[in-house]
Design an enzyme around this catalytic site. Structure first.
Site, short mmCIF file in Angstrom:
data_model
loop_
_atom_site.label_atom_id
_atom_site.label_comp_id
_atom_site.label_asym_id
_atom_site.label_seq_id
_atom_site.Cartn_x
_atom_site.Cartn_y
_atom_site.Cartn_z
N HIS A 20 0.84 -1.21 0.00
CA HIS A 20 0.00 0.00 0.00
C HIS A 20 0.87 1.26 0.00
O HIS A 20 0.61 2.21 -0.72
CB HIS A 20 -0.90 0.06 1.24
CG HIS A 20 -1.94 -1.01 1.31
ND1 HIS A 20 -2.17 -1.73 2.46
CD2 HIS A 20 -2.84 -1.46 0.41
CE1 HIS A 20 -3.17 -2.58 2.25
NE2 HIS A 20 -3.60 -2.44 1.01
N LYS A 44 -16.13 -6.95 5.76
CA LYS A 44 -14.86 -7.69 5.85
C LYS A 44 -14.44 -7.95 7.29
O LYS A 44 -13.41 -8.56 7.53
CB LYS A 44 -13.75 -6.89 5.15
CG LYS A 44 -13.65 -7.12 3.65
CD LYS A 44 -12.30 -6.59 3.16
CE LYS A 44 -12.04 -6.94 1.71
NZ LYS A 44 -10.74 -6.37 1.26
N ARG A 98 -2.10 -6.32 -8.29
CA ARG A 98 -1.13 -7.41 -8.20
C ARG A 98 -1.41 -8.40 -9.33
O ARG A 98 -2.55 -8.52 -9.78
CB ARG A 98 -1.25 -8.11 -6.83
CG ARG A 98 -0.69 -7.28 -5.69
CD ARG A 98 -1.21 -7.73 -4.36
NE ARG A 98 -2.65 -7.48 -4.26
CZ ARG A 98 -3.36 -7.59 -3.15
NH1 ARG A 98 -2.77 -7.95 -2.04
NH2 ARG A 98 -4.65 -7.35 -3.14
N SER A 136 -2.88 -7.75 3.02
CA SER A 136 -3.21 -7.57 4.44
C SER A 136 -3.72 -8.87 5.05
O SER A 136 -3.40 -9.21 6.19
CB SER A 136 -4.29 -6.49 4.59
OG SER A 136 -3.82 -5.25 4.13
#
Ligand code: ADP
Length: 176
Positions: A20, A44, A98, A136
């Site tokens: 990030h 989440k 990614r 994460s």
């Protein structure tokens, strides 16, 4: 304000990683004013509260050497991203990409957002080679099982993640 280009980099940042931070630093070359938008993202079930995630990013941003003078703000949001983007006056959404894994989700989201407001462009920055595999979700999992996360997150974030997992009783193996 004139023609200053404002961009929003939205995410959950639970917690903020080196990946990030790399996107934040590179985004400052693309826009004149960067708003890091921290999503509540209750769905989440984040490990860190919204306020904690904002504070953690602010701490890291304050350590950044931002030579070109781009202004960086960290702002939480709970509304529709496009509404938030409109409120801060941004014309660009920045996302990190990614290899392979992010593509389908990001492609769909960018297309949906374009339908909601076609005057806002989503711009993707490819993850740097050494950050490709940092997520994460995995950072939390590795830390939970006693693994070393120091190459994935800044030192301060490592300390806070281990502390948090200890507090919530989620640290399965405490070798930190
Ligand atoms: P979200 O819940 O919106 O996916 P994340 O915090 O997981 O929030 O990610 C925010 C953005 O940062 C996304 O565009 C994601 O693809 C990108 N990102 C996450 N990790 C990396 C990384 N290691 N390198 C580059 N971009 C990344």
């Amino acid at each position: 304000m004139g023609d200053r280009r404002i961009g929003v980099y939205p995410g959950t940042f639970d917690p903020v990683t080196n990946g990030h931070m790399d996107i934040i630093s590179r985004a400052t070359r693309v826009v004149d004013h960067l708003v890091v938008g921290v999503a509540v993202n209750a769905g989440k079930e984040p490990l860190f509260s919204l306020a904690e995630r904002v504070e953690m990013i602010e701490g890291q941003v304050s350590r950044m050497t931002n030579g070109d003078g781009t202004k960086i703000e960290v702002i939480p949001f709970s509304q529709l991203l496009m509404n938030f983007v409109g409120e801060v006056g941004a014309k660009v959404i920045l996302r990190g990409l990614r290899a392979v894994s992010d593509f389908e989700y990001e492609f769909q989201m960018a297309a949906m957002n374009a339908r909601l407001n076609d005057r806002v462009e989503t711009v993707f920055l490819m993850a740097s080679e050494n950050h490709q595999f940092i997520a994460s979700r995995f950072v939390k999992e590795v830390a939970r099982l006693g693994g070393d996360i120091r190459s994935f997150v800044p030192k301060e974030i490592e300390r806070m993640t281990v502390k948090k997992l200890r507090e919530t009783g989620d640290l399965v193996i405490d070798e930190h």
